[in-house]
Design a protein around this motif. Structure first.
Motif, short mmCIF file in Angstrom:
data_model
loop_
_atom_site.label_atom_id
_atom_site.label_comp_id
_atom_site.label_asym_id
_atom_site.label_seq_id
_atom_site.Cartn_x
_atom_site.Cartn_y
_atom_site.Cartn_z
N TRP A 45 0.83 -1.20 0.00
CA TRP A 45 0.00 0.00 0.00
C TRP A 45 0.87 1.26 0.00
CZ3 TRP A 45 -4.78 -0.03 -1.47
CH2 TRP A 45 -5.52 -1.20 -1.35
N PHE A 46 2.02 1.19 0.61
CA PHE A 46 2.93 2.33 0.57
C PHE A 46 3.42 2.58 -0.85
CE2 PHE A 46 7.23 4.16 0.77
CZ PHE A 46 6.94 5.35 1.43
N ASP A 47 3.74 1.49 -1.57
CA ASP A 47 4.15 1.63 -2.98
C ASP A 47 3.05 2.31 -3.78
OD1 ASP A 47 6.55 0.27 -2.51
OD2 ASP A 47 5.72 -1.68 -3.13
N LEU A 48 1.82 1.86 -3.58
CA LEU A 48 0.71 2.43 -4.33
C LEU A 48 0.52 3.90 -3.97
CD1 LEU A 48 -1.65 2.19 -6.29
CD2 LEU A 48 -3.06 1.31 -4.42
N GLN A 49 0.65 4.23 -2.71
CA GLN A 49 0.50 5.63 -2.29
C GLN A 49 1.52 6.52 -2.98
OE1 GLN A 49 -0.46 6.79 1.89
NE2 GLN A 49 1.55 7.75 1.84
N GLN A 50 2.75 6.06 -3.10
CA GLN A 50 3.79 6.82 -3.79
C GLN A 50 3.42 7.07 -5.25
OE1 GLN A 50 5.28 7.79 -0.84
NE2 GLN A 50 7.16 7.80 -2.05
N ALA A 51 2.93 6.02 -5.91
CA ALA A 51 2.55 6.16 -7.32
C ALA A 51 1.36 7.09 -7.47
CB ALA A 51 2.23 4.78 -7.91
N LEU A 52 0.38 6.98 -6.57
CA LEU A 52 -0.80 7.85 -6.65
C LEU A 52 -0.42 9.31 -6.44
CD1 LEU A 52 -3.46 5.72 -4.72
CD2 LEU A 52 -3.04 5.82 -7.19
N GLY A 53 0.56 9.55 -5.58
CA GLY A 53 1.03 10.92 -5.37
C GLY A 53 1.60 11.50 -6.64
N ARG A 54 2.36 10.71 -7.38
CA ARG A 54 2.92 11.18 -8.65
C ARG A 54 1.81 11.44 -9.66
NH1 ARG A 54 8.26 9.61 -9.80
NH2 ARG A 54 7.89 10.53 -11.86
N LEU A 55 0.82 10.56 -9.70
CA LEU A 55 -0.31 10.75 -10.61
C LEU A 55 -1.08 12.02 -10.27
CD1 LEU A 55 -1.45 7.03 -10.70
CD2 LEU A 55 -0.82 8.33 -12.73
N ALA A 56 -1.32 12.26 -8.98
CA ALA A 56 -2.04 13.46 -8.56
C ALA A 56 -1.24 14.72 -8.88
CB ALA A 56 -2.36 13.39 -7.07
#
Length: 429
Positions: A174-185
């Protein structure tokens, strides 16, 4: 995990891990010869499958009818509660719950096949599968023709536009996904992440994926919902923080979330494994991954659970009609038909032939979702806690969960209050 290398496959995975049963023929019994029927024996099958999957069912029935002039299947979309119930019904959710209430309306699948003398070449029901079509002895009461489990799908083009390499960006935790979502946002993406069926994903399957209970013993043989523990509260609270940060968007209906992902509006979605076929038909450059897990949680990841529409047999039909139904079930389970069903619907395999097809290099791109789903379902031996729990899988309970979670997204309730309320509501019979 890398998007390109997530072809987790079943290579090296024992087929026994998914409960494969060999074909078994029913013992023949001496019977008096019955008079030959005057014309073809016709039986009706009623369903409410989505349009694309209904087309796959029509194609299957057409192939059966073409090679069986003396036995015909008629497809219908109508209320099964009519004066003359259909011989076969594909049911799910509220429809299935209603069908199973009161005096049994069905003939057990295993009994029909045995009495008809037709081998039932299917899977031994795995512990991670919904309990509804299975009796206490593990025998199939119905054929689970529409099994799915939630997976993570990513729009590879959205990743590229955000400066992320879809082939090297890790999304295992979930931490990996959060990092990717931050870049997308940060790149201006208005919907980095969405979820189809939030209760099924965030509570039911994430709990099994971390071997956390969602039910507690009540009385001698009963169960009571208990999906308001520390794990569930922690995850829903984190999802609420993602929603406030605009990393997560939740839509009123699951189909809305899937349509928005397919159109490119949302970059990542947690959705049923069968949605793979819909996303590919829409032309989306989609990658498929296992659900993320918390790497600071002992024993995770464990396994997820599978459920979906099942084919039920009505009680009270004639022996000749049951023989046609048994032949149709056997036809459905033939290797070429299993492969076609998986490719066209995205549903999980029902027998050894389907599992072997998902390993094939020739069919790799078409059955990528099946490989990832089966690997996720069989990641570790299922425990009593990570097995499917009927008390949570009922359509009514899932609806309650989604309603209470909606109050979290609207900032009307904190995670714990919403889950406590959901447990209280679900506990009322």
């Amino acid at each position: 995990m890398k998007l390109r290398t997530l072809k987790l496959g079943l290579v090296g995975l024992p087929l026994a891990a998914f409960g494969v049963l060999p074909a078994t023929a029913a013992p023949a019994k001496a019977q008096k010869a019955a008079p030959a029927p005057s014309g073809p024996v016709s039986i009706e099958i009623v369903h409410h499958l989505p349009a694309e999957r209904a087309e796959a069912l029509k194609a299957l029935i057409s192939r059966f009818n073409a090679q069986s002039p003396e036995a015909q299947i008629v497809l219908a979309e109508r209320d099964w509660r009519g004066a003359t119930p259909p011989a076969l019904l594909i049911l799910d959710g509220d429809e299935e719950d209603s069908f199973l209430v009161g005096k049994p309306r069905y003939k057990p699948l295993y009994a029909m096949m045995k009495e008809s003398g037709v081998p039932l070449q299917t899977l031994r029901p795995p512990a991670m599968m919904t309990r509804t079509p299975v009796d206490a002895k593990g025998q199939l009461l119905a054929l689970p023709v529409g099994l799915t489990t939630p997976l993570l799908f990513v729009n590879r083009e959205s990743f590229r536009r955000a400066g992320l390499d879809p082939d090297t960006t890790p999304i295992g935790t979930w931490f990996d996904l959060q990092q990717a979502l931050g870049r997308l946002a940060d790149s201006g993406h208005a919907c980095p992440y969405t979820v189809s069926e939030p209760g099924r994903v965030m509570v039911e399957n994430l709990s099994a994926w971390h071997n956390e209970p969602v039910a507690a013993a009540r009385g001698k043989d009963g169960q009571a919902p208990s999906f308001n523990g520390m794990f569930q509260v922690k995850h829903v609270a984190m999802m609420a923080s993602w929603h406030r940060a605009r990393y997560l968007q939740i839509f009123d209906r699951g189909a809305d979330a899937e349509r928005r992902f397919a159109s490119g509006e949302c970059a990542v979605i947690a959705a049923p494994s069968a949605s793979w076929t819909d996303f590919r038909r829409a032309g989306t450059d989609v990658g498929v991954l296992r659900l993320p897990y918390y790497d600071d949680f002992p024993g995770a990841p464990q396994n997820t659970v599978a459920d979906g529409p099942a084919l039920w047999v009505s009680a009270g039909k004639k022996p000749a009609e049951y023989k046609v139904a048994a032949r149709f079930v056997s036809f459905w389970l033939q290797p070429e038909n299993q492969v076609a069903w998986q490719r066209e619907t995205g549903y999980l395999p029902l027998n050894r032939a389907g599992l072997l097809a998902s390993q094939s290099d020739l069919l790799g791109a078409d059955l990528e979702n099946v490989r990832v789903a089966v690997a996720q379902l069989t990641n570790k031996p299922t425990t009593a806690t990570s097995a499917a729990q009927p008390v949570v899988q009922r359509a009514r309970v899932r609806r309650i969960l989604d309603e209470e979670l909606a109050a979290v997204w609207a900032d009307r309730k904190p995670a714990k209050e919403a889950l406590d309320t959901a447990v209280a509501r679900a506990s009322v019979n």
